[in-house]
Write an enzyme that holds these catalytic residues in place. Structure first.
Site, PDB file in Angstrom:
ATOM      1  N   SER A 180      18.291  68.432 -42.077  1.00 38.13           N
ATOM      2  CA  SER A 180      18.063  67.141 -42.717  1.00 38.13           C
ATOM      3  C   SER A 180      19.384  66.414 -42.942  1.00 38.13           C
ATOM      4  O   SER A 180      20.114  66.134 -41.997  1.00 38.13           O
ATOM      5  CB  SER A 180      17.279  67.338 -44.018  1.00 38.13           C
ATOM      6  OG  SER A 180      16.838  66.105 -44.537  1.00 38.13           O
ATOM      7  N   ASP A 204      15.618  68.440 -37.777  1.00 38.94           N
ATOM      8  CA  ASP A 204      15.043  67.209 -38.317  1.00 38.94           C
ATOM      9  C   ASP A 204      16.069  66.428 -39.135  1.00 38.94           C
ATOM     10  O   ASP A 204      15.935  66.290 -40.358  1.00 38.94           O
ATOM     11  CB  ASP A 204      13.797  67.491 -39.161  1.00 38.94           C
ATOM     12  CG  ASP A 204      12.846  66.283 -39.144  1.00 38.94           C
ATOM     13  OD1 ASP A 204      12.681  65.680 -38.069  1.00 38.94           O
ATOM     14  OD2 ASP A 204      12.279  65.948 -40.188  1.00 38.94           O
ATOM     15  N   HIS A 275       8.588  67.957 -42.217  1.00 40.39           N
ATOM     16  CA  HIS A 275      10.062  67.917 -42.224  1.00 40.39           C
ATOM     17  C   HIS A 275      10.657  69.310 -42.040  1.00 40.39           C
ATOM     18  O   HIS A 275      11.629  69.490 -41.294  1.00 40.39           O
ATOM     19  CB  HIS A 275      10.519  67.301 -43.540  1.00 40.39           C
ATOM     20  CG  HIS A 275      11.969  66.933 -43.581  1.00 40.39           C
ATOM     21  ND1 HIS A 275      12.638  66.335 -42.528  1.00 40.39           N
ATOM     22  CD2 HIS A 275      12.888  67.062 -44.576  1.00 40.39           C
ATOM     23  CE1 HIS A 275      13.891  66.107 -42.872  1.00 40.39           C
ATOM     24  NE2 HIS A 275      14.075  66.558 -44.110  1.00 40.39           N
TER      25      HIS A 275
END
Length: 468
Positions: A180, A204, A275
């Site tokens: 992330s 991601d 996610h």
């Protein structure tokens, strides 16, 4: 549900869980080290603005992380020279590659529980030093403030990398894995070293506040010798644009199979399941039980319509998720910003085979709907095709967990009802072929089929893998 509603739910979830976060866990003496927790009270009192520390795991201490810093390096050097064991030795080995794990935004201030799981998966796959970056104090609660600090985290990490270089580590031996927001932290570390670090894997990479950012401010292919990314939530928390040499968009990069599409089944499943799927898929790929292959294509829609079936841009070798050098790409220079698509299953090991289904029907008087089912043992894959009066040939991509030669049967069912009233469908041929094909099998085809409503048609395949 609208994006704004999802954001409100996330904020509510943050406030609730932050109330039950305990006091941060600190290492004492020779106990195993762990990442910290950050409490809401500490955040409000601004006791901690930014604090970066490092945990070391190797094959010698997979179950007991060590704190790692400049003193650890000096200690290692002294022990190598004097062979004294008065203090706990540092297991860092400058002759081995180093993998650096960088977590992302911590909405509740809780330490990421998956860091050690990822470290162990990496160590089972290769003999490396694993450094986990703990910046939980600076990564928690207010996302916009966290984004303001991510470059400072990268600067502090770069200081450690410089120190490791002085002790003999090579820039090209570093592999950063950023999750992330951690992916952009890793990207800025790469920027500080002029893109000379070996590899960055982005799981991601974060989208909010980065989708329109300049490449200097976000991850991009120039940040390392090779950058690969896995996208699983590009419509919410992830980024929707390519950021690496190769970008794997799982199931189109948005909605993942097995994740809740509604709030009611699970708060976790609705808020962050998509996610975090990139992380779980990557860890699963590390065990090497099956290959996760991406197919280059201009869009997910074209991929699903069977318009992209090969990897000619890579000279026939399709990129794979995992630790293979350059994701298995052998062409040089490695192409940049290549979008790759693949379908996955809903649970580990997530990998699946890709099949092109081609259905040819006689002209229809009315629209129709056909349900296609592939079966292998207790494994089933279903796909519905809507047939129109002006088209006779239909192509679609579907996935199934086993190879073409292991499929037991195929079933066609005329599911047309109120709006699809064709009572009988004459299927001239239905063909199934696997791609990318490694053994060049002939497609499985059945010809001249009549499918009536309420009377499903099925065909059993009798074959043995390797008999082609």
């Amino acid at each position: 549900m609208a994006r704004e509603h999802r954001a409100v739910l996330l904020c509510a979830f943050t406030v609730f869980t932050s109330l039950v976060v305990g006091v941060e866990e600190r290492q004492r003496g020779d106990e195993c080290a762990d990442l910290n927790n950050a409490t809401w009270q500490e955040y409000r009192q601004q006791r901690f603005k930014l604090q970066v520390q490092y945990l070391l795991l190797t094959r010698r201490n997979m179950d007991c992380a060590q704190m790692f810093n400049q003193e650890s390096l000096s200690e290692t050097q002294q022990q190598q020279q004097q062979q004294q064991q008065q203090q706990q030795p540092s297991y860092f080995n400058v002759s081995r590659p180093t993998t650096v794990i960088v977590h992302g935004y911590r909405v509740t201030g809780r330490k990421p529980s998956w860091v050690k799981q990822l470290a162990r998966a990496l160590l089972r796959a290769q003999d490396v030093n694993v450094l986990a970056v703990d910046w939980v104090y600076g990564a928690s609660f207010a996302y916009n403030l966290v984004v303001e600090d991510y470059k400072e985290v990268a600067v502090q990490i770069s200081i450690l990398i410089n120190q490791l270089q002085q002790h003999g580590c090579k820039l090209e031996s570093f592999h950063f894995i950023g999750i992330s927001l951690g992916a952009h932290v890793a990207g800025f570390v790469g920027t500080l070293f002029d893109g000379k670090i070996g590899r960055i894997t982005a799981l991601d990479p974060a989208g909010p506040m980065f989708k329109g950012a300049d490449t200097f401010d976000r991850l991009d292919p120039s940040d390392a010798l090779f950058v690969d990314a896995i996208h699983t939530d590009s419509d919410y928390f992830g980024i929707s644009i390519p950021v690496g040499h190769v970008d794997f968009f799982l199931n189109g990069g948005k909605d993942q199979t097995g994740c809740a599409r509604s709030l009611f089944p699970s708060m976790y499943g609705y808020v962050i399941c998509d996610h975090m799927r990139a992380l779980h898929v990557y860890m699963s790929a590390l065990n090497g039980s099956c290959a996760m292959v991406g197919i280059p294509c201009s869009s997910y829609e074209d991929f699903l319509k069977g318009r992209c079936l090969d990897c000619d841009v890579f000279k026939g070798t399709c990129p794979t998720i995992g630790l293979s050098a350059n994701s298995g790409i052998v062409v040089s220079p490695v192409p940049r910003e290549q979008q790759l698509f693949l379908l996955t299953t809903s649970s580990p090991p997530f990998c699946s085979r890709h099949f092109l289904l081609q259905l040819e029907v006689s002209p229809l008087d009315k629209s129709a709907e056909v349900e296609v089912t592939l079966t292998t043992g207790n494994l089933r894959t279903e796909r519905r095709l809507r047939l129109q009066t002006d088209t006779t040939v239909y192509r679609t991509v579907l996935s199934h967990p086993v190879a073409l030669c292991e499929i037991d049967s195929i079933k066609l069912k005329n599911t047309g009802a109120r709006f699809y009233r064709q009572s009988e469908i004459h299927v001239r041929s239905v063909c199934l072929s696997e791609f990318p094909s490694l053994r060049r099998e002939e497609p499985l085809c059945v010809n001249n089929i009549h499918v009536r409503r309420g009377a499903p048609w099925s065909h059993d395949f009798v074959q043995v893998c390797g008999s082609f």
